[in-house]
Each structure stands twice: as C-alpha cells, then as structure tokens.
Design a protein around this motif. Structure first.
Motif, mmCIF file in Angstrom:
data_model
loop_
_atom_site.group_PDB
_atom_site.id
_atom_site.type_symbol
_atom_site.label_atom_id
_atom_site.label_comp_id
_atom_site.label_asym_id
_atom_site.label_seq_id
_atom_site.Cartn_x
_atom_site.Cartn_y
_atom_site.Cartn_z
ATOM 1 N N PRO A 22 0.815 -1.220 0.000
ATOM 2 C CA PRO A 22 0.000 0.000 0.000
ATOM 3 C C PRO A 22 0.850 1.273 0.000
ATOM 4 N N ASP A 23 0.346 2.294 -0.643
ATOM 5 C CA ASP A 23 0.883 3.650 -0.506
ATOM 6 C C ASP A 23 -0.301 4.590 -0.388
ATOM 7 N N ALA A 24 -0.124 5.685 0.353
ATOM 8 C CA ALA A 24 -1.252 6.575 0.621
ATOM 9 C C ALA A 24 -0.783 8.009 0.765
ATOM 10 N N ILE A 25 -1.714 8.940 0.532
ATOM 11 C CA ILE A 25 -1.469 10.366 0.691
ATOM 12 C C ILE A 25 -2.720 11.021 1.260
ATOM 13 N N HIS A 243 5.678 -4.009 7.605
ATOM 14 C CA HIS A 243 6.514 -3.086 6.849
ATOM 15 C C HIS A 243 5.911 -2.778 5.488
ATOM 16 N N GLN A 244 6.553 -1.908 4.780
ATOM 17 C CA GLN A 244 6.229 -1.438 3.429
ATOM 18 C C GLN A 244 4.888 -0.721 3.393
ATOM 19 N N GLY A 245 4.984 0.607 3.357
ATOM 20 C CA GLY A 245 3.755 1.379 3.326
ATOM 21 C C GLY A 245 4.018 2.859 3.231
ATOM 22 N N HIS A 259 0.829 0.091 6.663
ATOM 23 C CA HIS A 259 1.744 -0.958 6.205
ATOM 24 C C HIS A 259 0.978 -2.262 6.056
ATOM 25 N N PHE A 260 1.645 -3.263 5.500
ATOM 26 C CA PHE A 260 0.986 -4.555 5.368
ATOM 27 C C PHE A 260 1.579 -5.587 6.328
ATOM 28 N N GLN A 261 0.807 -6.650 6.492
ATOM 29 C CA GLN A 261 1.246 -7.881 7.142
ATOM 30 C C GLN A 261 0.883 -9.017 6.204
ATOM 31 N N ASP A 262 1.815 -9.908 5.907
ATOM 32 C CA ASP A 262 1.537 -11.025 5.008
ATOM 33 C C ASP A 262 0.846 -12.144 5.791
ATOM 34 N N ARG A 263 -0.433 -12.378 5.469
ATOM 35 C CA ARG A 263 -1.204 -13.437 6.123
ATOM 36 C C ARG A 263 -1.377 -14.644 5.214
ATOM 37 N N GLY A 264 -0.459 -14.832 4.265
ATOM 38 C CA GLY A 264 -0.472 -16.039 3.450
ATOM 39 C C GLY A 264 -1.691 -16.134 2.569
ATOM 40 N N VAL A 265 -2.556 -17.098 2.842
ATOM 41 C CA VAL A 265 -3.728 -17.342 2.009
ATOM 42 C C VAL A 265 -4.633 -16.117 1.935
ATOM 43 N N TYR A 266 -4.608 -15.245 2.960
ATOM 44 C CA TYR A 266 -5.455 -14.062 2.958
ATOM 45 C C TYR A 266 -4.757 -12.854 2.334
ATOM 46 N N GLY A 267 -3.518 -12.998 1.931
ATOM 47 C CA GLY A 267 -2.798 -11.914 1.283
ATOM 48 C C GLY A 267 -2.167 -10.965 2.279
ATOM 49 N N VAL A 269 -2.534 -7.932 4.392
ATOM 50 C CA VAL A 269 -3.613 -7.149 5.002
ATOM 51 C C VAL A 269 -3.057 -5.812 5.489
ATOM 52 N N LEU A 270 -3.957 -4.832 5.645
ATOM 53 C CA LEU A 270 -3.558 -3.448 5.889
ATOM 54 C C LEU A 270 -3.658 -3.080 7.369
ATOM 55 N N HIS A 271 -2.560 -2.544 7.903
ATOM 56 C CA HIS A 271 -2.508 -2.065 9.284
ATOM 57 C C HIS A 271 -2.260 -0.555 9.307
ATOM 58 N N LEU A 272 -2.671 0.053 10.407
ATOM 59 C CA LEU A 272 -2.421 1.474 10.653
ATOM 60 C C LEU A 272 -1.719 1.620 12.000
ATOM 61 N N GLN A 273 -0.544 2.282 11.991
ATOM 62 C CA GLN A 273 0.218 2.498 13.215
ATOM 63 C C GLN A 273 0.298 3.988 13.536
ATOM 64 N N PRO A 274 0.194 4.337 14.822
ATOM 65 C CA PRO A 274 0.516 5.721 15.190
ATOM 66 C C PRO A 274 1.989 5.991 14.919
ATOM 67 N N MET A 275 2.315 7.224 14.627
ATOM 68 C CA MET A 275 3.695 7.619 14.343
ATOM 69 C C MET A 275 3.929 9.003 14.927
ATOM 70 N N ALA A 276 5.146 9.269 15.351
ATOM 71 C CA ALA A 276 5.504 10.584 15.882
ATOM 72 C C ALA A 276 6.963 10.854 15.563
ATOM 73 N N TRP A 277 7.344 12.114 15.666
ATOM 74 C CA TRP A 277 8.731 12.513 15.420
ATOM 75 C C TRP A 277 9.391 12.801 16.764
ATOM 76 N N ALA A 278 10.450 12.052 17.051
ATOM 77 C CA ALA A 278 11.145 12.183 18.333
ATOM 78 C C ALA A 278 11.997 13.443 18.366
ATOM 79 N N ALA A 279 12.511 13.756 19.533
ATOM 80 C CA ALA A 279 13.316 14.968 19.714
ATOM 81 C C ALA A 279 14.585 14.944 18.882
ATOM 82 N N ASP A 280 15.099 13.744 18.581
ATOM 83 C CA ASP A 280 16.319 13.642 17.775
ATOM 84 C C ASP A 280 16.036 13.707 16.286
ATOM 85 N N GLY A 281 14.766 13.939 15.919
ATOM 86 C CA GLY A 281 14.418 14.110 14.514
ATOM 87 C C GLY A 281 14.027 12.851 13.782
ATOM 88 N N TRP A 282 14.106 11.691 14.449
ATOM 89 C CA TRP A 282 13.743 10.428 13.803
ATOM 90 C C TRP A 282 12.280 10.078 14.109
#
Length: 502
Positions: A22-25, A243-245, A259-267, A269-282
């Motif tokens: 997946p890719d998104a905007i 990974h990959q998203g 990102h995706f998770q490979d569930r084999g026979v089910y392909g 599948v799409l996950h959503l994770q919270p994300m933030a920018w740390a003080a060190d910029g990463w």
C-alpha cells in the motif's frame, strides 16, 4: 457483520483482506490509497477514506496491463508491482513498475478517474517499487528498488533525476543505499521518498515479505549519504513482517504509518500504526509512540474519534444489468466479449479449457476475506458440448471448485480440485441434475479449510485454500469449454457473502 465494539478505538488490521504494497497520501481532508494488482485487471485499485481506518474502493487507475496481447492470459506474479501515489500540480500521479518492462505513470484530476493511458517513464528489467519526489527548488527525483529475478541485482535503493511531468529521466541513476553494507539488511526494497525540515527521507522495508521490518533513512541531499534506523518490527507481537507502506500526516498535527502484514492465504492485510517525530528528529512508530518497543499495536484510539466499520472488502453482487460489480477483477486483461449483457444474472462466455482453472482468462475474482466466511451463488450452464463447465472456485496456487458441467449422459453438479503438481483435476463428488442449474455454497473456516454445498448436499473435499503468486486466494467465477464452444455460457446470479468478523 460484527463491528469493533469500542467506538473510541480501531483494531488492526483495518482491512483484513489482500491490499498488497500500500501507498497513501492526504489531499485536503481526504486520504487516498493505492495497492499492487499484479496480473489482475482492472489494476491499481484506488481507495478513499475520511478517517484513515475505514476505506472504500472508488475505482482503478489502470484498465489493463500492456502490452494487451501478452496480458490476455493470466501472468501470475507479473504485471503491476508496488506502486506509489502522489498529488502534484493539480494531478494525482500513480507510478508503478512492471518488473519485465520498467516504470510507468498514470495521471488523473479525479482519483475516481478517468486515468490517463500508462506512459513508460523508465524502461528496464527489474526496476521496481518507484516513488517520485518534487523538491522545493523545482527538481524532481525518482527512487526505486531492484528485483534480482530480472535485473541480477537487489538490496539496493537507487535515485534518478526526472522531469516534473514524469515523462523522462534527466540524468544518471545513483545507487544511494546498499543493503549489503548494512549489517543484517536483506531484501531492501519498496522505498518511499519524502522531504521534511530540509532533510530527505526514504522509508524502505527490508527482510522479506513475510518476515521483514521497516527501516527509515535520512540524508542532507537526495543522493545521500544516508543514515538509518529500524522503526518497526514484529517484536513480541503476532504481526509478522510489519513493513512497506506510507507515512501520512492527518492534517491535524498527527502522523500515521500504513503498512501490510503477510497473512499467506489471505494476502497482505492493511494495518495502521501511530507515528511521531522524536526529539532527535527520527520517526517512531507503533507502541514506541507511547514509550514502548518499536512494534505494532493491535488496538489504538482512532485518528478522528470515528467508529471503525467493516474490515473486509467482500461484497455481494446481484449482477445488475448483467454486469459484475466493481469489486471483481479479471485474472487477465478484460475481454470485451466475455460478459453476455443479457440476463438472467450475468452470463460469462467460456474460456478455452485446458483442464486448469488457473490458466483461464475469463475468470472473475474477489479477494478472500481474512476471517471465516460463507458465500452462495446460483450457477447455471448453457451448453451443448460434453466437458463444458461453470462454477465458483477458491483459487490460489491450488484450487477447488463447485458448479455444473455437461457430460455425455447429461448435466451434473460437481466438486473438483487441483493441486499445483497434479496432471489433472481430482473429481470429489458428482450429483446428476435434471436441469442445468444449482445453488452452490462455499464455506471457509478460520484455518481456510473449504466445504461446499451443492443444493442441500454438503461436500467436504479435504481441501485447504492456499495463496496465489504474490497474492492471496480468491473467490472466483469461471466458465470453460474444452472445444472453445461459442455457445457455452456460464450464468451466475445472486452472489451473497457473509464474513464472521472478530
């Protein structure tokens, strides 16, 4: 369908069905997502969301793969690999690779279409997973990975300057990240290009589809030098290969990673994770946002406080107007003569049958839900030749099907299956029919074990569904004739599906 019981949170996966690479905007206050489609057509499914957790498919960016004649037959594992979606200068751009041809671009003013014909931006074997970046200084870059199966090289990320219209390259390609120089880094691919606070960022997965992790790279210039961190891995969770998203900001000060998770026979599948920018910029992702380990969360407060809806892509179909709904895809480029546009139901002209459903062109599929499900459909056969058949299949590298076929003695309902090394199909059950139609049911349990019903008769073929080539298994409709008989038509009506979402 049972929905999430806590209205203040969402549960992963947010789409429990095959949404590969997946890719998104975000554009304005809406979110748009694209996914791989491989050999299926139409390709490049486009999804829209108002809240990042409930997604609706609104169309496809690619009518069919080119060259048309080559993709008139199923090309399992080929076709459209990992795409990217971006919005620039009033246009949506989807950039996608065909590993046997190169990098293509399609554009549209409206993500629901119409989309332009594909333009070959970067020809070459094994150039995969492209993503453009328009810089503030007017320069434009394309990042991509490599497939060793075609190019003889992999574990590399490459950047090449291109024109702003994504019509042609403007300079030499530069390998900017060599995974072989990073301890433990294998199969580096799927890069996505961003710029933030004057720094260039490449989000790239590594480690393989089912077992990998998410890495993030940053540099002061598009060509490096890049430093890196691992920002998401399985950890102690059951979410393998998270990974990959796409990094998406929500427009309200929040950041998220799809990102995706490979569930084999089910392909994948799409996950959503919270994300933030740390003080060190990463960036930090998943449980690390709350101070935990860099691993996925399975439940989290919804980005906008909305209630999560259904997590499946499965849809019923009454075949209105004798046509399939937009949730079906062909296993090859669509044949304009395949669908008979007069009722009752949908008529599907037969493919020339070599005895293997995986090789048939006129096959309509929709992704198998990631949870136990049951479906029913009425199958009928208009036929004058022995061997003609029509049915519904659970289709992967192995398959099982149930439906109707004509024999020398007349019509019969049948259940059959074929494993990838079989020389022919194995017939499991037959029932004589007095008329050429029957209500067929298919049920899959939590372990993807398949049972069929032929009318009121239950049949257990001792078959477990398996994935396809880079895709999950599908529920597929087909009609076939060993003689290519022009009068052989499979008819399908009243497709229903029920998913036991948990």
């Amino acid at each position: 369908m049972t929905l999430v019981d806590d209205a203040s949170s969402y549960r992963n996966p947010i789409i429990d069905a095959d949404v590969p690479d997946p890719d998104a905007i975000r554009v304005g206050d809406r979110f748009y997502l694209v996914a791989s489609s491989f050999h299926r057509a139409p390709g490049l499914p486009i999804f829209v969301s108002d809240d990042l957790i409930t997604w609706e498919r609104i169309g496809y960016a690619l009518e069919g793969s080119t060259p048309t004649a080559w993709f008139a037959q199923p090309r399992h594992g080929g076709g459209v690999w990992a795409p990217s979606i971006r919005h620039h200068d009033g246009l949506f751009h989807v950039v996608y690779p065909d590993p046997d041809q190169g990098v293509f671009v399609v554009t549209a003013a409206d993500p629901a279409g119409p989309w332009s014909e594909p333009h070959l931006l970067l020809p070459g074997l094994g150039i995969i997973d492209p993503c453009p970046l328009w810089d503030e200084d007017g320069r434009t870059y394309l990042v991509h990975g490599w497939a060793r199966s075609r190019a003889g090289r992999k574990n590399l990320v490459t950047v090449i300057p291109v024109d702003a219209g994504l019509r042609h390259p403007l300079g030499p390609a530069v390998d900017v990240i060599d995974g072989d120089r990073i301890e433990g880094c294998t199969t580096l691919e799927g890069p996505k290009f961003y710029k933030r606070d004057g720094e260039y960022w490449i989000f790239a997965p590594a480690g393989g589809v089912a077992t990998g992790w998410q890495s993030v790279f940053r540099a002061p210039t598009p060509f490096g030098p890049y430093e890196h961190r691992i920002t998401l891995a399985q950890g102690e969770t059951e979410v393998n290969g998270p990974h990959q998203g796409a990094w998406v900001d929500d427009g309200r000060g929040g950041d998220w990673f799809l990102h995706f998770q490979d569930r084999g026979v089910y392909g994948r599948v799409l996950h959503l994770q919270p994300m933030a920018w740390a003080a060190d910029g990463w960036p930090v992702m998943g449980a690390a946002v709350g101070g935990g380990d860099a691993q996925p969360v399975l439940r989290h407060p919804s980005p906008f406080g909305t209630t999560q809806g259904s997590r499946t892509l499965a849809r019923p179909d009454d075949f209105a107007g004798g046509r399939p709904g937009g949730h079906w895809q062909w296993e090859a480029n669509a044949d304009p003569h395949a669908v008979v546009g007069t009722g009752p139901g949908m008529g599907l002209r037969a493919s020339l049958d070599g005895g293997n459903v995986r090789t048939l062109a006129r096959v309509l599929s929709q992704n198998l839900p990631g949870q136990p499900c049951s479906a029913q459909i009425e199958v009928a056969l208009e036929s004058s030749s022995p061997g003609d058949r029509a049915g519904i299949a659970v289709l992967g590298r192995d398959y099982a099907w149930a439906g109707v076929r004509r024999t020398d003695a007349g019509m019969e309902a049948v259940v059959a299956m074929r494993f990838r090394d079989d020389q022919s199909e194995r017939v499991v059950a037959t029932i004589p029919l007095t008329e050429p139609r029957i209500r067929v049911g298919v049920r899959l349990d939590a372990d993807a074990r398949v049972r069929f019903t032929l009318g009121t008769t239950s049949v257990d073929p001792q078959f477990t569904a398996v994935e396809g080539h880079w895709v999950g298994a599908a529920l597929s409709l087909f009609s076939a004739s060993p003689y290519g008989a022009p009068d052989a038509i499979g008819r399908f009506a009243d497709f229903t599906i029920d998913v036991r979402e948990r």
